[in-house]
Design an enzyme around this catalytic site. Structure first.
Site, PDB file in Angstrom:
ATOM      1  CB  SER A 141      -0.868  -0.006   1.265  1.00 36.42           C
ATOM      2  OG  SER A 141      -1.458   1.261   1.465  1.00 36.42           O
ATOM      3  CE1 TYR A 154      -3.541  -2.257   5.395  1.00 34.54           C
ATOM      4  CE2 TYR A 154      -2.972   0.017   4.890  1.00 34.54           C
ATOM      5  CZ  TYR A 154      -3.397  -1.233   4.481  1.00 34.54           C
ATOM      6  OH  TYR A 154      -3.663  -1.463   3.146  1.00 34.54           O
TER       7      TYR A 154
HETATM    8  N1  LIG Z   1      -9.025  -0.846  -0.517  1.00 40.37           N
HETATM    9  C1  LIG Z   1      -8.038   0.004  -0.670  1.00 40.37           C
HETATM   10  O1  LIG Z   1      -8.255   1.204  -0.950  1.00 40.37           O
HETATM   11  C2  LIG Z   1      -6.598  -0.464  -0.559  1.00 40.37           C
HETATM   12  C3  LIG Z   1      -5.575   0.462  -0.753  1.00 40.37           C
HETATM   13  C4  LIG Z   1      -4.264   0.034  -0.690  1.00 40.37           C
HETATM   14  C5  LIG Z   1      -3.956  -1.277  -0.454  1.00 40.37           C
HETATM   15  N2  LIG Z   1      -4.970  -2.164  -0.260  1.00 40.37           N
HETATM   16  C6  LIG Z   1      -4.617  -3.547  -0.025  1.00 40.37           C
HETATM   17  O2  LIG Z   1      -5.264  -4.340  -1.004  1.00 40.37           O
HETATM   18  C7  LIG Z   1      -5.606  -5.621  -0.454  1.00 40.37           C
HETATM   19  C8  LIG Z   1      -7.088  -5.859  -0.630  1.00 40.37           C
HETATM   20  O3  LIG Z   1      -7.791  -4.806  -0.022  1.00 40.37           O
HETATM   21  P1  LIG Z   1      -9.383  -4.726  -0.009  1.00 40.37           P
HETATM   22  O4  LIG Z   1      -9.720  -3.356   0.445  1.00 40.37           O
HETATM   23  O5  LIG Z   1      -9.906  -5.308  -1.254  1.00 40.37           O
HETATM   24  O6  LIG Z   1      -9.574  -5.734   1.199  1.00 40.37           O
HETATM   25  P2  LIG Z   1     -10.751  -6.430   1.974  1.00 40.37           P
HETATM   26  O7  LIG Z   1     -11.609  -7.228   1.100  1.00 40.37           O
HETATM   27  O8  LIG Z   1     -11.392  -5.490   2.894  1.00 40.37           O
HETATM   28  O9  LIG Z   1      -9.785  -7.371   2.815  1.00 40.37           O
HETATM   29  C9  LIG Z   1      -9.118  -8.428   2.225  1.00 40.37           C
HETATM   30  C10 LIG Z   1      -9.527  -9.705   2.892  1.00 40.37           C
HETATM   31  O10 LIG Z   1      -8.540 -10.015   3.872  1.00 40.37           O
HETATM   32  C11 LIG Z   1      -9.145 -10.899   4.788  1.00 40.37           C
HETATM   33  N3  LIG Z   1      -8.740 -10.508   6.132  1.00 40.37           N
HETATM   34  C12 LIG Z   1      -9.095  -9.401   6.805  1.00 40.37           C
HETATM   35  N4  LIG Z   1      -8.558  -9.409   8.042  1.00 40.37           N
HETATM   36  C13 LIG Z   1      -7.844 -10.544   8.110  1.00 40.37           C
HETATM   37  C14 LIG Z   1      -7.068 -11.132   9.116  1.00 40.37           C
HETATM   38  N5  LIG Z   1      -6.928 -10.579  10.320  1.00 40.37           N
HETATM   39  N6  LIG Z   1      -6.469 -12.319   8.836  1.00 40.37           N
HETATM   40  C15 LIG Z   1      -6.627 -12.907   7.636  1.00 40.37           C
HETATM   41  N7  LIG Z   1      -7.379 -12.412   6.640  1.00 40.37           N
HETATM   42  C16 LIG Z   1      -7.962 -11.242   6.887  1.00 40.37           C
HETATM   43  C17 LIG Z   1     -10.671 -10.750   4.674  1.00 40.37           C
HETATM   44  O11 LIG Z   1     -11.233 -11.939   4.188  1.00 40.37           O
HETATM   45  P3  LIG Z   1     -12.148 -12.906   5.118  1.00 40.37           P
HETATM   46  O12 LIG Z   1     -12.971 -12.017   6.005  1.00 40.37           O
HETATM   47  O13 LIG Z   1     -12.959 -13.617   4.095  1.00 40.37           O
HETATM   48  O14 LIG Z   1     -11.183 -13.741   5.855  1.00 40.37           O
HETATM   49  C18 LIG Z   1     -10.826  -9.625   3.656  1.00 40.37           C
HETATM   50  O15 LIG Z   1     -11.889  -9.799   2.759  1.00 40.37           O
HETATM   51  C19 LIG Z   1      -5.155  -5.584   1.008  1.00 40.37           C
HETATM   52  O16 LIG Z   1      -3.873  -6.154   1.106  1.00 40.37           O
HETATM   53  C20 LIG Z   1      -5.080  -4.089   1.324  1.00 40.37           C
HETATM   54  O17 LIG Z   1      -4.166  -3.807   2.345  1.00 40.37           O
HETATM   55  C21 LIG Z   1      -6.289  -1.792  -0.298  1.00 40.37           C
END
Ligand SMILES: NC(=O)c1ccc[n+]([C@@H]2O[C@H](COP(=O)([O-])OP(=O)(O)OC[C@H]3O[C@@H](n4cnc5c(N)ncnc54)[C@H](OP(=O)(O)O)[C@@H]3O)[C@@H](O)[C@H]2O)c1
Length: 260
Positions: A141, A154
């Site tokens: 990120s 984070y």
């Molecule tokens: N959204 C953004 O704007 C953004 C920006 C920069 C980077 N990212 C990165 O992109 C990736 C995806 O992000 P997203 O926003 O699409 O995510 P998300 O769907 O909210 O989270 C990803 C999945 O991770 C699993 N998770 C959450 N907490 C966990 C834990 N403690 N242990 C194991 N699994 C866990 C959950 O699946 P389950 O509940 O099904 O286990 C969740 O659906 C992440 O690595 C995030 O850091 C996101």
């Protein structure tokens, strides 16, 4: 030739789900995980309906626990006998935890999921990839390098992921295993659907590209890094962030208006 196999963690919704769809569309067999078995099975059913030619494997795995990681990778090896790409997408987002309200328990929870979990998943992936080579993509990120409030654990975890990526790229290259990080900025997720149009417009106005990444945009970049499309790219941070991180001051599109 057998189809290639990818494992995407945390892939029952949002970005991870789009990454799983992209690899399936490209003809790969796809493994996905959730901490919840039923959610993984339900997501597999949705994917299977969209991609009937693809073999999917849904795994219940909380990556904070190394025994669960080992069990999940053993199932992948047993089912497919290979792993060509691993995408570490799952993350504990830990929003609104700052320098004062971050407890030791919250710190450990974030680090266990994001750092320990990502590392031991990558270790298990590399064990299988030793046979054929492969590609590991760690979703990082912009928070690894820049800050807003309430993201101290984070952000620290994502910075660790970037460092881990560089070490593994150096250590695993001789095995034909590439390791890269995808540095994401704002990505559209279900959370965007709950915010007002005013907030959405304000957020978009701060991005030089004028909009957040769609999950499919991240998936396209991950597929590039995870597949043979990038055979000599390893140890790098690929940024897909709508231009957020190169902006010195809060972005203002009026900067671009020609002077009278
Ligand atoms: N959204 C953004 O704007 C953004 C920006 C920069 C980077 N990212 C990165 O992109 C990736 C995806 O992000 P997203 O926003 O699409 O995510 P998300 O769907 O909210 O989270 C990803 C999945 O991770 C699993 N998770 C959450 N907490 C966990 C834990 N403690 N242990 C194991 N699994 C866990 C959950 O699946 P389950 O509940 O099904 O286990 C969740 O659906 C992440 O690595 C995030 O850091 C996101």
């Amino acid at each position: 030739m057998d189809k290639k196999v990818v494992f995407v963690t945390g892939a029952v919704r949002n970005t991870g789900y789009a990454i799983a769809q992209r690899f399936a569309k490209e003809g790969w067999n796809v493994c996905i995980s959730s901490r919840d078995d039923a959610s993984a099975s339900e997501a597999v059913a949705r994917l299977q309906a969209e991609f009937p030619q693809t073999e999917f494997l849904g795994l219940g795995m909380d990556q904070s626990y190394v025994d669960q990681i080992h069990a999940a990778f053993a199932k992948i090896e047993e089912r497919f006998g290979r792993l060509d790409a691993f995408v570490a997408n799952a993350a504990h987002l830990a929003v609104d935890y700052n320098t004062f309200n971050t407890t030791p328990e919250m710190w450990d929870s974030v680090m266990n999921a994001n750092v320990r979990g990502t590392f031991f998943c990558s270790q298990s992936a590399a064990e299988i990839m030793k046979k054929t080579g492969g590609s590991i993509v760690l979703i990082s990120s912009v928070h690894a390098n820049q800050s807003i409030t309430g993201r101290v654990a984070y952000s620290s975890s994502k910075a660790a992921i970037n460092a881990m990526m560089r070490c593994m790229a150096v250590e695993l290259g001789y095995l034909g295993i590439r390791v890269n990080a995808l540095i994401a900025g704002a990505i559209w997720t279900e959370r965007w659907a709950t915010q007002s149009e005013e907030i959405t417009s304000k957020r978009r106005a701060q991005y030089p590209a004028g909009k957040e990444s769609a999950p499919e945009d991240i998936a396209a970049a991950v597929y590039f890094l995870g597949s043979d499309q990038s055979p000599t790219i390893t140890g790098t941070e690929m940024t897909v962030d709508s231009g957020i991180s190169v902006c010195l001051l809060p972005y203002n599109k009026n900067w671009n208006q020609p002077k009278e």
